[in-house]
Motif scaffolding. Structure first.
Motif, PDB file in Angstrom:
ATOM      1  N   MET A 162      70.209 -39.848  20.869  1.00 57.59           N
ATOM      2  CA  MET A 162      69.415 -38.841  21.564  1.00 57.59           C
ATOM      3  C   MET A 162      67.923 -39.073  21.351  1.00 57.59           C
ATOM      4  SD  MET A 162      71.008 -36.845  23.545  1.00 57.59           S
ATOM      5  CE  MET A 162      69.663 -35.671  23.789  1.00 57.59           C
ATOM      6  N   ASN A 163      67.524 -39.554  20.188  1.00 51.42           N
ATOM      7  CA  ASN A 163      66.112 -39.862  19.970  1.00 51.42           C
ATOM      8  C   ASN A 163      65.626 -40.934  20.944  1.00 51.42           C
ATOM      9  OD1 ASN A 163      65.631 -38.030  17.878  1.00 51.42           O
ATOM     10  ND2 ASN A 163      66.319 -39.473  16.306  1.00 51.42           N
ATOM     11  N   GLN A 164      66.457 -41.919  21.219  1.00 54.87           N
ATOM     12  CA  GLN A 164      66.090 -42.967  22.178  1.00 54.87           C
ATOM     13  C   GLN A 164      66.002 -42.399  23.592  1.00 54.87           C
ATOM     14  OE1 GLN A 164      69.333 -45.617  21.029  1.00 54.87           O
ATOM     15  NE2 GLN A 164      67.861 -47.148  20.309  1.00 54.87           N
ATOM     16  N   VAL A 165      66.907 -41.480  23.932  1.00 55.09           N
ATOM     17  CA  VAL A 165      66.863 -40.844  25.255  1.00 55.09           C
ATOM     18  C   VAL A 165      65.569 -40.051  25.412  1.00 55.09           C
ATOM     19  CG1 VAL A 165      67.936 -39.092  26.725  1.00 55.09           C
ATOM     20  CG2 VAL A 165      69.372 -40.725  25.489  1.00 55.09           C
ATOM     21  N   ILE A 166      65.193 -39.301  24.394  1.00 57.01           N
ATOM     22  CA  ILE A 166      63.979 -38.483  24.444  1.00 57.01           C
ATOM     23  C   ILE A 166      62.744 -39.365  24.598  1.00 57.01           C
ATOM     24  CG2 ILE A 166      62.514 -36.955  23.057  1.00 57.01           C
ATOM     25  CD1 ILE A 166      65.208 -35.825  21.898  1.00 57.01           C
ATOM     26  N   ALA A 167      62.718 -40.487  23.882  1.00 61.01           N
ATOM     27  CA  ALA A 167      61.587 -41.410  24.000  1.00 61.01           C
ATOM     28  C   ALA A 167      61.507 -42.001  25.407  1.00 61.01           C
ATOM     29  CB  ALA A 167      61.716 -42.518  22.958  1.00 61.01           C
ATOM     30  N   LEU A 168      62.654 -42.367  25.976  1.00 64.58           N
ATOM     31  CA  LEU A 168      62.672 -42.915  27.329  1.00 64.58           C
ATOM     32  C   LEU A 168      62.201 -41.882  28.346  1.00 64.58           C
ATOM     33  CD1 LEU A 168      63.368 -45.046  29.449  1.00 64.58           C
ATOM     34  CD2 LEU A 168      65.760 -44.293  29.313  1.00 64.58           C
ATOM     35  N   LEU A 169      62.646 -40.641  28.196  1.00 66.76           N
ATOM     36  CA  LEU A 169      62.228 -39.594  29.120  1.00 66.76           C
ATOM     37  C   LEU A 169      60.715 -39.388  29.053  1.00 66.76           C
ATOM     38  CD1 LEU A 169      62.944 -37.419  31.190  1.00 66.76           C
ATOM     39  CD2 LEU A 169      63.319 -35.843  29.289  1.00 66.76           C
ATOM     40  N   GLY A 170      60.161 -39.508  27.849  1.00 66.76           N
ATOM     41  CA  GLY A 170      58.718 -39.369  27.691  1.00 66.76           C
ATOM     42  C   GLY A 170      57.940 -40.415  28.470  1.00 66.76           C
ATOM     43  N   ARG A 171      58.567 -41.563  28.745  1.00 70.50           N
ATOM     44  CA  ARG A 171      57.911 -42.604  29.545  1.00 70.50           C
ATOM     45  C   ARG A 171      58.123 -42.397  31.048  1.00 70.50           C
ATOM     46  NH1 ARG A 171      60.056 -45.627  25.152  1.00 70.50           N
ATOM     47  NH2 ARG A 171      61.821 -46.397  26.378  1.00 70.50           N
ATOM     48  N   LEU A 172      59.173 -41.662  31.414  1.00 74.23           N
ATOM     49  CA  LEU A 172      59.487 -41.430  32.822  1.00 74.23           C
ATOM     50  C   LEU A 172      58.862 -40.147  33.356  1.00 74.23           C
ATOM     51  CD1 LEU A 172      63.301 -42.327  32.746  1.00 74.23           C
ATOM     52  CD2 LEU A 172      61.462 -43.741  33.689  1.00 74.23           C
ATOM     53  N   ALA A 173      58.576 -39.216  32.455  1.00 75.56           N
ATOM     54  CA  ALA A 173      58.031 -37.910  32.849  1.00 75.56           C
ATOM     55  C   ALA A 173      57.196 -37.378  31.691  1.00 75.56           C
ATOM     56  CB  ALA A 173      59.164 -36.945  33.198  1.00 75.56           C
ATOM     57  N   THR A 174      56.813 -36.118  31.755  1.00 77.56           N
ATOM     58  CA  THR A 174      56.072 -35.496  30.660  1.00 77.56           C
ATOM     59  C   THR A 174      56.964 -35.406  29.425  1.00 77.56           C
ATOM     60  OG1 THR A 174      54.850 -34.155  32.241  1.00 77.56           O
ATOM     61  CG2 THR A 174      54.827 -33.432  29.937  1.00 77.56           C
TER      62      THR A 174
END
Length: 315
Positions: A247-259
């Motif tokens: 989940m930490n990796q998912v959150i980091a990826l989302l931070g690059r795709l959106a706010t």
């Protein structure tokens, strides 16, 4: 090919109906439009389908409707209807899970046996494994669910295998691993995470974020379901996305795709497995399953869907 999809208005069910229609199938969608989450969302899921001449919607309770009539002349039934969600399955709501996941499936199987149904595809869940003994997990690993939801999905799966071996019902049970994509149920992690990124509301993360999942894109899942229906193979198979991500990796990826979303961390919840990872060899060999959507592409599709929806509502 004529197909029946139960749970047609849901997240996976609506995508499956769209895929079947794109393949030229005639589709009867059955859904009770229960209030597990807002029925308006389910009606929105159906909006892309109702304009097709090859799609018919039947709003019905599977425990009450005459299934012999519903399934008559059908080449394949995709049984996706059920009560989802791990956390809601504890306590007094367990009876709802028992009814919608076990009793309904038994009635579907009885009808399949009685009418000589050609093909039945059942949507099972990786929740049957719980905290599995080995990873990547093969289908021969002993299931050990850690939630009442997982118990009911395993019971339904056992019923499918019992009717298959005792009466020759041609059923495939697909253990789905953390399916995500546009129109994901609002209670699911990715849907809540993407919404948090756009609304700037906090996202509650249960556990340290190192819990990992084999996230599987919905488009790959529905493609595999039709492949399984066309295959002569029967049994139980995993459908995973081909990679394990925390989940930490998912959150980091989302931070690059959106706010980047604001994370509020809390303790783990009962019923949440620490890890899932699917061995998909059996599905590959039995009906040609090949997941083709990586996490960046799939999560990006969810972000774009959310962005478009917000722009439309603001216009």
């Amino acid at each position: 090919m004529r197909s029946v999809v139960t749970g047609a208005a849901g997240f996976i069910g609506s995508h499956l109906c769209e895929h079947l229609l794109s393949c030229g199938d005639e589709v009867l969608g059955v859904d009770a439009l229960t209030d597990f989450y807002e029925p308006a969302r389910k009606r929105e899921n159906l909006s892309r389908l109702l304009g097709s001449e090859r799609f018919t919607l039947l709003r019905a309770d599977l425990l009450k409707v005459p299934l012999e009539t519903v399934f008559a002349g059908t080449d394949a039934v995709y049984h996706l209807a059920g009560q989802p969600g791990v956390r809601g399955s504890w306590g007094t709501e367990f009876g709802v899970y028992l009814e919608r996941n076990v009793l309904v499936t038994q009635r579907v199987l009885e009808t399949a046996r009685d009418i000589g149904l050609r093909r039945l595809v059942f949507a099972s869940s990786s929740s049957v494994y719980g905290n599995a003994e080995t990873y990547p997990t093969v289908e021969t690993v002993r299931p050990s669910p850690v939630s009442p939801y997982g118990v009911t999905k395993l019971a339904a799966e056992h019923l499918c295998e019992t009717y298959r071996t005792a009466f020759g019902v041609p059923v495939v049970s697909l253990r789905l691993f953390s399916v995500y994509g546009p129109r994901q149920r609002p209670d699911m992690a990715f849907a809540r995470l993407v919404a948090a990124a756009f609304t700037h509301r906090p996202f509650p993360l249960y556990g340290d974020g190192e819990q990992s999942r084999d996230f599987t894109y919905v488009g790959d899942v529905v493609t595999a379901m039709r492949q399984a229906a066309l295959s002569p193979w029967s049994g139980v198979a995993n459908l995973g996305g081909g990679s394990e991500v925390t989940m930490n990796q998912v959150i980091a990826l989302l931070g690059r795709l959106a706010t980047p979303p604001r994370i509020v961390r809390g303790p783990s919840r009962p019923g949440d497995a620490q890890r899932t990872a699917a061995d998909i060899t059996l599905a590959q060999e039995s009906f040609g399953y090949r997941p083709g959507t990586n996490l960046r592409t799939g999560l990006g599709a969810m972000v774009e869907t959310q962005r478009t929806a917000r722009m439309t509502s603001a216009a």
